[in-house]
Design an enzyme around this catalytic site. Structure first.
Site, mmCIF file in Angstrom:
data_model
loop_
_atom_site.group_PDB
_atom_site.id
_atom_site.type_symbol
_atom_site.label_atom_id
_atom_site.label_comp_id
_atom_site.label_asym_id
_atom_site.label_seq_id
_atom_site.Cartn_x
_atom_site.Cartn_y
_atom_site.Cartn_z
ATOM 1 N N GLU A 1 -0.648 -8.193 5.207
ATOM 2 C CA GLU A 1 -0.475 -8.646 6.665
ATOM 3 C C GLU A 1 -1.564 -8.603 7.506
ATOM 4 O OE1 GLU A 1 -0.229 -6.161 4.956
ATOM 5 O OE2 GLU A 1 -0.596 -4.003 6.201
ATOM 6 N N CYS B 1 0.749 -1.236 -0.049
ATOM 7 C CA CYS B 1 0.036 0.141 -0.011
ATOM 8 C C CYS B 1 0.956 1.227 0.043
ATOM 9 C CB CYS B 1 -1.155 0.003 1.118
ATOM 10 S SG CYS B 1 -2.448 0.953 0.870
ATOM 11 N N HIS C 1 -3.277 -4.997 1.545
ATOM 12 C CA HIS C 1 -2.689 -5.313 2.996
ATOM 13 C C HIS C 1 -2.533 -6.978 3.368
ATOM 14 C CE1 HIS C 1 -2.171 -1.110 4.717
ATOM 15 N NE2 HIS C 1 -3.282 -1.041 3.704
#
Ligand code: GLN
Length: 192
Positions: free
Chosen positions: A175, A83, A173
């Site tokens: 994560e 991002c 994202h």
């Protein structure tokens, strides 16, 4: 396990770096916060997290980290942007440009989904990672990809995960979900 115990830096100026440290640990590596040049010593790879690219760019400038990170990538060690981190990797940035590292041969259009849709999740619908659930938060879009840039996942015809040599970049994202495939792919690049 692949790249077991590898030490991977996570730029820790601003943004969701702690989530990347946890994702790395799940994938069998060690995440190390990076806030100054000497933190890069001994690292096998580096993650530039999501957050606010204007704030992160100011921090990179204040801490004198642009040239050390460029040298880190040019030494062949893998760098992964997510991002805002992808914005910082791109060679060109549009829509309130920030100073980027210029490592990834692509243009990043910041906040490309606009106010129409601030945050959303979607499944990648093409590429090697088709079916991957992607979480987008005020995400950029990538366009004008150079010839060396491989698209690994797309959503609605836009590249959302790309690779150029030892660089990996996601506009979403990885994560923030339990699916560890993208971090594992990055650790494979580290091991090569
Ligand atoms: N919109 C942010 C930027 O361009 C990126 C958002 C994010 O990293 N989730 O800096």
């Amino acid at each position: 396990m692949a790249a077991s115990g590898a030490q991977i830096g996570v730029l820790a100026i601003q943004g969701d770096f702690e989530a990347h440290v946890r994702a790395l640990e799940h994938a069998g590596a060690r995440g190390v916060p990076v806030r100054r040049e000497k933190d890069l010593d001994g690292l096998a790879g580096l993650i530039l997290p999501g957050g606010e690219s204007t704030t992160i760019a100011k921090g990179l400038d204040r801490l004198g980290l642009y040239a050390p990170i460029e040298a880190f990538a040019q030494s062949g060690r893998p760098v992964f942007g997510t991002c805002a981190g992808t914005v910082l990797l791109a060679s060109e940035v549009e829509n309130h440009p920030v100073r980027s590292l210029g490592l990834l041969d692509a243009t990043a259009l910041r906040n490309a989904y606009g106010t129409q849709v601030d945050s959303f999740a979607a499944e990648a619908d093409a590429g090697a990672f088709a079916g991957l659930r992607c979480v987008f938060i005020r995400a950029p879009r990538l366009r004008d990809l150079g010839p060396g840039v491989e698209v690994l996942a797309e959503v609605e015809g836009w590249p959302v995960l790309v690779r150029e040599g030892q660089l990996l970049a996601a506009t979403f994202h990885p994560e923030l979900t339990d699916d560890g495939r993208v971090h594992r792919l990055f650790l494979e690049l580290v091991q090569d």
